[in-house]
Design an enzyme around this catalytic site. Structure first.
Site, PDB file in Angstrom:
ATOM      1  N   ARG A  12       0.842  -1.205   0.000  1.00 62.18           N
ATOM      2  CA  ARG A  12       0.000   0.000   0.000  1.00 62.18           C
ATOM      3  C   ARG A  12       0.875   1.252   0.000  1.00 62.18           C
ATOM      4  O   ARG A  12       0.567   2.238  -0.679  1.00 62.18           O
ATOM      5  CB  ARG A  12      -0.934   0.010   1.202  1.00 62.18           C
ATOM      6  CG  ARG A  12      -2.058  -1.007   1.123  1.00 62.18           C
ATOM      7  CD  ARG A  12      -3.005  -0.866   2.308  1.00 62.18           C
ATOM      8  NE  ARG A  12      -3.787   0.359   2.233  1.00 62.18           N
ATOM      9  CZ  ARG A  12      -4.501   0.837   3.252  1.00 62.18           C
ATOM     10  NH1 ARG A  12      -4.517   0.211   4.416  1.00 62.18           N
ATOM     11  NH2 ARG A  12      -5.208   1.951   3.096  1.00 62.18           N
ATOM     12  N   CYS A  69      -1.043   6.334   9.029  1.00 66.63           N
ATOM     13  CA  CYS A  69      -1.424   5.074   8.383  1.00 66.63           C
ATOM     14  C   CYS A  69      -2.548   5.401   7.417  1.00 66.63           C
ATOM     15  O   CYS A  69      -2.512   6.435   6.763  1.00 66.63           O
ATOM     16  CB  CYS A  69      -1.838   4.040   9.431  1.00 66.63           C
ATOM     17  SG  CYS A  69      -3.178   4.595  10.523  1.00 66.63           S
TER      18      CYS A  69
END
Length: 273
Positions: free
Chosen positions: A178, A231
């Site tokens: 990611r 995050c």
């Protein structure tokens, strides 16, 4: 900072003591509202209370990201409803090694609200069951409400403008795939904040799902004079912050909106490597 972890054996012993801690079951499933409460009702540590990621640990999703920090007054109402005071020992639990809502609850109570005694159950519900700890069904009686007014430390977190202006090394807790922008299963834009480094939260754990030793974490965690943890939505980033606490290192500040807020403004830069 005082100890931030508690073992299953220590928790079992403390629950038998005259003044047991308040156990907060923080299990959650991203994208499944209400799943945490259903899991709690289907089997939980005796006397534990459910703490909901979406309802209790975040404000409404929107421009601030998927799990923005709630307003201080809203979180104060949560801690008062749960009967939490500075004299209440608190233990937070999930079933993902602390990577989801338990670490977020630890950060919000300890780092932001200033509670002096919050610990995370190392290994979570799995460790509790492996140690022979029982699970009970159904709901628990509501605690006696408290009147504690936390003194919030707004220096523990930063907003998007502060991140854009610099202010430290950005440490991304998402997976490397990611981070690189190779996959993005949740947010509409892939990639990472330019200049960030990747420290996946799962790297803080052993294969058994427990935190690595303090000296191992100290050797592995990124170093800089100032660090901002982020995050996807400001949840698993708290796992990295907790790992810095275990390692005895200065704590990073949390970018609460994280990637899901960052990408809402197309003027903010995106990196893919």
């Amino acid at each position: 900072m005082s100890r931030v972890l508690i073992s299953a054996a220590e928790l079992a012993e403390s629950l038998e003591a005259g003044k047991p801690p308040l156990v907060l079951d923080c299990r959650a499933r991203l994208g499944e509202s209400g799943a945490g409460r259903r899991l709690w009702e289907a089997g939980h540590i005796p006397a534990s209370q459910h703490l909901d990621l979406d309802r209790d640990l975040a404000g409404p999703p929107g421009e601030g990201g998927r799990h923005p920090l709630p307003l201080p007054d809203a979180f104060t109402a949560v801690v008062q409803r749960l009967g939490i005071t500075p004299g209440t020992a608190v233990v937070v639990v999930d079933d993902m090694g602390g990577q989801l809502a338990a670490a977020r609850a630890w950060w919000m109570l300890s780092c932001w609200a200033g509670h002096p005694d919050v610990r995370l159950l190392d290994g979570g519900l799995r460790a509790w069951q492996d140690a022979g700890g029982p699970l009970v069904l159904g709901r628990e009686p509501a605690p006696e409400p408290a009147t504690w007014q936390p003194s919030f430390d707004n220096g523990a977190w930063v907003d998007a403008d502060a991140v854009l202006a610099g202010g430290g090394l950005k440490v991304d807790a998402r997976s490397l795939e990611r981070f690189r922008g190779e996959v993005e299963p949740i947010d509409p834009v892939a990639g990472h904040i330019p200049g960030a480094v990747c420290r996946p939260s799962v790297a803080n754990l052993t294969e058994a799902g427990r935190f690595k030793a303090a000296e191992v974490l100290d050797a592995e965690l990124p170093r800089a004079d100032a660090i901002v943890a982020y995050c996807g939505s400001g949840v698993t980033a708290c796992h990295n912050i907790l790992s810095y606490a275990i390692a005895g290192r200065p704590l990073p500040r949390l970018y609460g909106g994280s990637w899901s807020e960052w990408i809402r403004d197309p003027a903010r830069p995106v990196a893919r490597t």
